[in-house]
Design a protein around this motif. Structure first.
Motif, mmCIF file in Angstrom:
data_model
loop_
_atom_site.group_PDB
_atom_site.id
_atom_site.type_symbol
_atom_site.label_atom_id
_atom_site.label_comp_id
_atom_site.label_asym_id
_atom_site.label_seq_id
_atom_site.Cartn_x
_atom_site.Cartn_y
_atom_site.Cartn_z
ATOM 1 N N PHE A 22 4.436 -5.625 -37.054
ATOM 2 C CA PHE A 22 3.640 -5.671 -35.825
ATOM 3 C C PHE A 22 3.135 -4.278 -35.445
ATOM 4 C CE2 PHE A 22 5.838 -9.750 -34.039
ATOM 5 C CZ PHE A 22 5.077 -10.517 -34.920
ATOM 6 N N LEU A 23 3.966 -3.271 -35.671
ATOM 7 C CA LEU A 23 3.547 -1.900 -35.368
ATOM 8 C C LEU A 23 2.369 -1.473 -36.230
ATOM 9 C CD1 LEU A 23 6.774 0.232 -34.802
ATOM 10 C CD2 LEU A 23 4.756 0.200 -33.349
ATOM 11 N N ALA A 24 2.372 -1.919 -37.471
ATOM 12 C CA ALA A 24 1.340 -1.501 -38.412
ATOM 13 C C ALA A 24 0.030 -2.262 -38.225
ATOM 14 C CB ALA A 24 1.834 -1.693 -39.848
ATOM 15 N N ASN A 25 0.048 -3.339 -37.414
ATOM 16 C CA ASN A 25 -1.151 -4.170 -37.244
ATOM 17 C C ASN A 25 -1.466 -4.300 -35.755
ATOM 18 O OD1 ASN A 25 -1.809 -5.517 -40.110
ATOM 19 N ND2 ASN A 25 0.416 -5.343 -39.880
ATOM 20 N N PHE A 26 -2.078 -3.250 -35.232
ATOM 21 C CA PHE A 26 -2.308 -3.115 -33.793
ATOM 22 C C PHE A 26 -3.161 -4.259 -33.235
ATOM 23 C CE2 PHE A 26 -5.162 -1.676 -30.409
ATOM 24 C CZ PHE A 26 -4.258 -1.275 -29.439
ATOM 25 N N PHE A 27 -4.291 -4.554 -33.875
ATOM 26 C CA PHE A 27 -5.224 -5.545 -33.325
ATOM 27 C C PHE A 27 -4.631 -6.950 -33.359
ATOM 28 C CE2 PHE A 27 -8.051 -2.064 -34.711
ATOM 29 C CZ PHE A 27 -8.640 -1.768 -33.482
ATOM 30 N N GLU A 28 -3.968 -7.274 -34.461
ATOM 31 C CA GLU A 28 -3.324 -8.595 -34.549
ATOM 32 C C GLU A 28 -2.221 -8.733 -33.499
ATOM 33 O OE1 GLU A 28 -5.138 -7.791 -38.545
ATOM 34 O OE2 GLU A 28 -4.002 -6.648 -37.049
ATOM 35 N N ARG A 29 -1.478 -7.633 -33.282
ATOM 36 C CA ARG A 29 -0.414 -7.677 -32.279
ATOM 37 C C ARG A 29 -0.992 -7.883 -30.878
ATOM 38 N NH1 ARG A 29 1.582 -2.625 -32.223
ATOM 39 N NH2 ARG A 29 1.047 -2.166 -30.057
ATOM 40 N N ASN A 30 -2.109 -7.244 -30.594
ATOM 41 C CA ASN A 30 -2.757 -7.438 -29.292
ATOM 42 C C ASN A 30 -3.224 -8.874 -29.116
ATOM 43 O OD1 ASN A 30 -2.372 -4.906 -28.339
ATOM 44 N ND2 ASN A 30 -4.528 -4.323 -28.239
ATOM 45 N N ASP A 31 -3.805 -9.443 -30.165
ATOM 46 C CA ASP A 31 -4.240 -10.845 -30.108
ATOM 47 C C ASP A 31 -3.056 -11.772 -29.890
ATOM 48 O OD1 ASP A 31 -6.822 -10.003 -30.546
ATOM 49 O OD2 ASP A 31 -6.818 -10.451 -32.703
ATOM 50 N N LEU A 32 -1.958 -11.431 -30.538
ATOM 51 C CA LEU A 32 -0.735 -12.229 -30.399
ATOM 52 C C LEU A 32 -0.246 -12.197 -28.954
ATOM 53 C CD1 LEU A 32 1.194 -13.825 -32.269
ATOM 54 C CD2 LEU A 32 2.542 -11.734 -32.487
ATOM 55 N N ALA A 33 -0.229 -11.025 -28.356
ATOM 56 C CA ALA A 33 0.215 -10.883 -26.971
ATOM 57 C C ALA A 33 -0.673 -11.686 -26.026
ATOM 58 C CB ALA A 33 0.222 -9.413 -26.566
ATOM 59 N N GLU A 34 -1.989 -11.644 -26.269
ATOM 60 C CA GLU A 34 -2.914 -12.412 -25.431
ATOM 61 C C GLU A 34 -2.675 -13.909 -25.565
ATOM 62 O OE1 GLU A 34 -5.164 -11.481 -23.092
ATOM 63 O OE2 GLU A 34 -4.192 -9.527 -23.348
ATOM 64 N N LEU A 59 0.121 -15.361 -26.363
ATOM 65 C CA LEU A 59 1.410 -15.703 -25.746
ATOM 66 C C LEU A 59 1.309 -15.815 -24.225
ATOM 67 C CD1 LEU A 59 3.778 -13.465 -27.896
ATOM 68 C CD2 LEU A 59 3.853 -15.965 -27.763
ATOM 69 N N LYS A 60 0.325 -15.133 -23.632
ATOM 70 C CA LYS A 60 0.158 -15.209 -22.176
ATOM 71 C C LYS A 60 -0.180 -16.636 -21.730
ATOM 72 C CE LYS A 60 -1.295 -10.412 -21.417
ATOM 73 N NZ LYS A 60 -2.433 -9.521 -21.070
ATOM 74 N N GLY A 61 -0.739 -17.431 -22.625
ATOM 75 C CA GLY A 61 -1.072 -18.818 -22.289
ATOM 76 C C GLY A 61 0.041 -19.801 -22.594
ATOM 77 N N VAL A 62 1.230 -19.289 -22.916
ATOM 78 C CA VAL A 62 2.361 -20.151 -23.276
ATOM 79 C C VAL A 62 3.263 -20.348 -22.063
ATOM 80 C CG1 VAL A 62 4.473 -20.267 -24.662
ATOM 81 C CG2 VAL A 62 2.323 -19.566 -25.728
ATOM 82 N N TYR A 63 3.476 -21.600 -21.686
ATOM 83 C CA TYR A 63 4.347 -21.919 -20.561
ATOM 84 C C TYR A 63 5.785 -22.112 -21.057
ATOM 85 C CZ TYR A 63 0.172 -22.503 -17.689
ATOM 86 O OH TYR A 63 -0.988 -22.282 -16.996
ATOM 87 N N ASP A 64 6.687 -22.318 -20.127
ATOM 88 C CA ASP A 64 8.119 -22.404 -20.429
ATOM 89 C C ASP A 64 8.457 -23.781 -21.004
ATOM 90 O OD1 ASP A 64 10.850 -22.200 -20.525
ATOM 91 O OD2 ASP A 64 11.034 -21.223 -18.583
#
Length: 840
Positions: free
Chosen positions: A315-327, A329-334
């Motif tokens: 994840f550290l080595a793939n900055f853009f993919e990690r950012n997309d992943l974080a975005e 995950l923001k749409g994931v509910y409990d």
């Protein structure tokens, strides 16, 4: 009050209350939950609501208090927060259709350990713990009724059981055995636990593993029985019990976790200032709960640690993919809480829409991970099950504008059910049918103000004023007579009314039935949803690890099978975050294979405790699978961390600082192995100087001779630094200071060798004590030091000195005594003298 004088309703209340004597009984009566007798008196005080009475004119009026049913949850939360239980008795039939007293039953008992609908943050677990004992071994099971997590273990002592209960932050304890008085004092008074006895066992073959020990099976079965006794429903979301052992993870007792501020700041009780606060870059409630769990239970299995490290590195080595992943995950509910709401029968349309949105994000999350094309992610990707058929069902059925209540209609999308669509067409076009009929009859009758109205009593009707009654057509029939007008109906109006009212009633009922069918279908996916939730939580925590590593400049640690610690420019990540990177002084830590104990001397406030905590933080982060705050790290896998850092009385149990200190020291000495890490700060300061010094030295020697654990031992007893000469695995380090013109600067830098003196008076100066007091203290110190130097030269009885420590042999004197002066040339004598001077 005598039984025969009670109304049937009050008799019903007393009959139900008899089954729940330890709970507040909320008794549904119309639009209120009522409380009576002692419950009413206590609830009125706690909830600050009005206390009234039933049968006010009777000789003994019954105390009564009530809360509106639509806002009851806030009152239930208050009672639970205060440590009480609440039994909710509902009306089980329509009062209008009831014959005699309305049938009522308790539908749920809510307790501090079983509450599922509360204001408690979704990021925190609420563990209900059960404890049982068999032949001096304690069985402990715990469950989170919201997430379905269910685990069990065996413990060797009551103290160990109490430590695990504290770690779980439990508020309620289900007891499977009769407590001894001393145990009850500890659990109820000192730990403030609500104690709930439970003798029966529920032997659920689907949830209880056949591999469990007899004791584990027993305590888990009692916990299950208690949960079913209070919740009064089948709970499909409960996971199969997992057996675990304390030794499966990096062992840390409650005192250690507290002193290291792992999940909350010990001083404030808040998240801010803890390791949890620093590391929480998660995007989901599930991820936040898992992060907390990983902090509480770092790993000891090297392969599992490396698996996490590999993904963080990726994840550290793939900055853009990690950012997309974080975005994404923001749409994931409990999902775990959504699954529990399905199981509890509390799911509303909003819950299902959140579920569908979450499932809709899974393919995107999975796609991002697949694009990285790395074997380290293969297992995780396979667990990201999008459950597309369930997402399609909800998307096709539930209207995006559906209300929260499931009895008001407008939940189901048009096109999902033909019968419902037909009813909606009638309702939609019925308005125009009414308008067309009204216009037609107005024209035919020549009654210019003729109009159709509606009320619940008369339904749809033509409204005709008295002045127009002569023009009423013959096919009108009278429905009602008023003072200035009359109401009429027609066969055509009655037919339209019948179709509209049938459509209105049946469409609402049909929507409810369709929604309940969908909810039942969702229940079939609970296990898959829970598995997906766990996978999403792991993705979330690992991306958080990568983000923190990037922001805080962390590095990947390496693990060695050797017993050595090499940390280059290590940092305490939380202290650094609070102070700012510019203000923090890094420190390297080095303990070779043959060096197990660092004796740390130096002034108070100079950073000894931070240095020690820094090592613990690096170990914990490393064994969590995270990167660590340093330039390079090489450490072994530790099996446990024991600490004694900071002073605190345990006034509730009547234990002084020194007693707590000795108990924590004893725990380390009894349980530590050569693979453990021990951190002792200023041990022995709670008693007289020589007592404390003697204990400190004896403890150091015991660790050195019998345990061999890596140990940092901070002390203000400078005399202990002499131990370096007799204990080969001990080395002295000190906190550097800069002294100029009587002013002292603490450099917060650890250097080799012992400290040359203490700086207590300088710390007092920093604290702002009066100048004349400081001058006097300095004078007293000088006098004491001079007296000690004089005394140290005077022998007492033969073979003893006033010093606590035995006189050490001097190698220079030994070499001098061995010289054969009678047989040495002058040149040899001068050479030997030069060597001795060099040694000095």
């Amino acid at each position: 009050m005598a039984k025969e004088k009670l109304s049937p309703g009050m008799q019903q209340y007393l009959d139900i209350k008899a089954n729940y004597p330890d709970a507040f009984l909320l008794f549904r009566m119309g639009d209120f939950y009522e409380l009576f007798y002692e419950d009413a008196v206590k609830a009125a005080q706690i909830l600050e609501i009005s206390l009234t009475s039933r049968n006010k004119n009777a000789e003994n009026p019954i105390p009564m208090a009530g809360v509106p049913y639509h806002s009851a949850q806030q009152y239930i939360d208050s009672l639970i927060e205060a440590g009480y239980k609440v039994a909710v008795a509902e009306q089980m039939e329509d009062p209008k259709q009831a014959v005699g007293v309305v049938k009522r039953e308790v539908v749920q008992v809510i307790t501090p350990g079983t509450v599922v609908d509360s204001s408690k943050p979704a990021s925190e677990n609420n563990f209900l713990v059960a404890l049982d004992v068999l032949e001096r071994t304690y069985g402990l099971a715990y469950m989170d009724l919201v997430t379905g997590e269910f685990r069990v273990t065996s413990l060797t002592s009551f103290a160990q059981a109490c430590g695990e209960i504290k770690n779980l932050r439990a508020r309620e304890l289900v007891l499977g055995y009769d407590l001894e008085e001393e145990e009850e004092q500890v659990l109820s008074k000192q730990m403030n636990l609500l104690l709930s006895p439970q003798a029966e066992i529920l032997d659920d073959v689907h949830l209880l593993d056949s591999d469990l020990s007899h004791l584990e099976h027993q305590v888990a079965g009692k916990l299950l029985a208690y949960v079913h006794r209070t919740q009064l429903r089948q709970l499909q979301h409960l996971k199969k019990v997992q057996s675990y052992q304390i030794r499966d993870f990096l062992k840390m007792d409650y005192a250690t976790k507290s002193s290291l501020d792992l999940t909350e700041n010990a001083r404030t009780g808040k998240k801010h200032g803890s390791l949890y606060w620093l590391m929480d870059e998660t995007k989901t409630a599930m991820g936040t709960r898992l992060l907390r769990s990983w902090i509480q239970q770092p790993l000891i299995d090297l392969e599992q640690i490396k698996q996490r490290q590999d993904i963080v590195e990726l994840f550290l080595a793939n900055f853009f993919e990690r950012n997309d992943l974080a975005e994404s995950l923001k749409g994931v509910y409990d999902l775990e809480r959504l699954a529990s709401r399905v199981s509890f029968g509390k799911t509303n349309p909003k819950d299902l829409l959140q579920l569908a949105r979450t499932l809709g994000n899974v393919p995107q999350i999975r796609g991002i991970l697949e694009s990285l094309d790395q074997p380290a992610l293969a297992s995780l990707i396979s667990e990201l099950d999008p459950i597309s058929e369930l997402a399609d069902l909800i998307d096709g059925a539930i209207s995006p504008d559906a209300p929260l209540l499931i009895t008001e209609g407008n939940i189901i999308k048009t096109g999902f059910n033909q019968t419902l669509d037909k009813y909606r067409l009638i309702l939609r076009e019925g308005t125009s049918w009414i308008a067309e009929l009204e216009a037609k009859e107005r024209e035919n009758s020549a009654i210019s103000n003729l109009k159709i109205d509606y009320n619940k009593k008369d339904g749809y009707y033509f409204h005709v004023t008295n002045s127009q009654l002569a023009h009423v057509p013959s096919h009108f029939f009278r429905k009602a007579t008023l003072k200035n007008s009359e109401r009429f109906g027609t066969e055509e109006l009655a037919k339209i009314e019948g179709e509209i009212l049938e459509a209105r009633e049946r469409s609402a009922n049909l929507e409810y039935e369709i929604f309940m069918d969908i909810r039942s279908e969702v229940a079939n996916y609970i296990q898959r949803l829970q598995n997906l939730a766990q996978a999403l939580a792991r993705v979330d925590v690992l991306q958080a690890f990568a983000l923190v590593a990037e922001k805080e400049h962390l590095v990947r640690p390496t693990f060695t099978k050797k017993s050595l610690i090499l940390i280059e420019k290590g940092r305490h990540p939380v202290v650094e975050k609070v102070l700012g990177a510019q203000s923090y002084i890094p420190n390297s830590i080095s303990l070779a294979e043959d060096s197990h104990i660092q004796l740390i001397t130096g002034p108070n406030m100079s950073g000894k405790s931070t240095y020690m905590r820094q090592l613990a933080m690096i170990v914990i982060l490393a064994q969590m699978g995270s990167y660590v705050p340093a330039e390079a790290v090489q450490i072994p896998i530790f099996d446990a961390i024991f600490t004694r850092i900071g002073a605190a009385d345990d006034l509730v149990s009547g234990q002084s600082t020194f007693m707590v200190e000795m108990m924590e020291a004893n725990r380390a000495l009894a349980e530590a192995s050569s693979n453990s890490l021990i951190l002792f700060d200023e041990l022995g300061r709670g008693t007289a100087t020589y007592d404390g010094m003697a204990l400190a030295q004896a403890i150091i020697e015991y660790i050195h001779h019998h345990i061999g654990a890596k140990t940092l031992f901070a002390t203000h007893y400078h005399e202990l630094t002499d131990l370096e000469e007799t204990l080969p695995q001990l080395e002295n380090v000190h906190v550097a200071t800069l002294e100029k013109d009587g002013q002292v600067t603490f450099l917060h830098k650890i250097e080799s060798g012992p400290a040359d003196k203490s700086y207590g008076i300088h710390v007092a100066k920093i604290a702002g004590l009066p100048e004349d007091l400081l001058v006097r203290a300095d004078k007293i110190l000088t006098e004491l030091e001079n007296r000690e130097q004089t005394l140290s030269k005077e022998k007492t009885v033969e073979g003893q000195q006033l010093s606590l420590f035995e006189e050490k042999s001097n190698p220079v004197l030994e070499d001098l005594a061995a010289l054969d002066l009678n047989n040495m040339t002058p040149l040899e004598a001068m050479t030997a003298l030069a060597d001795l001077k060099k040694k000095l």
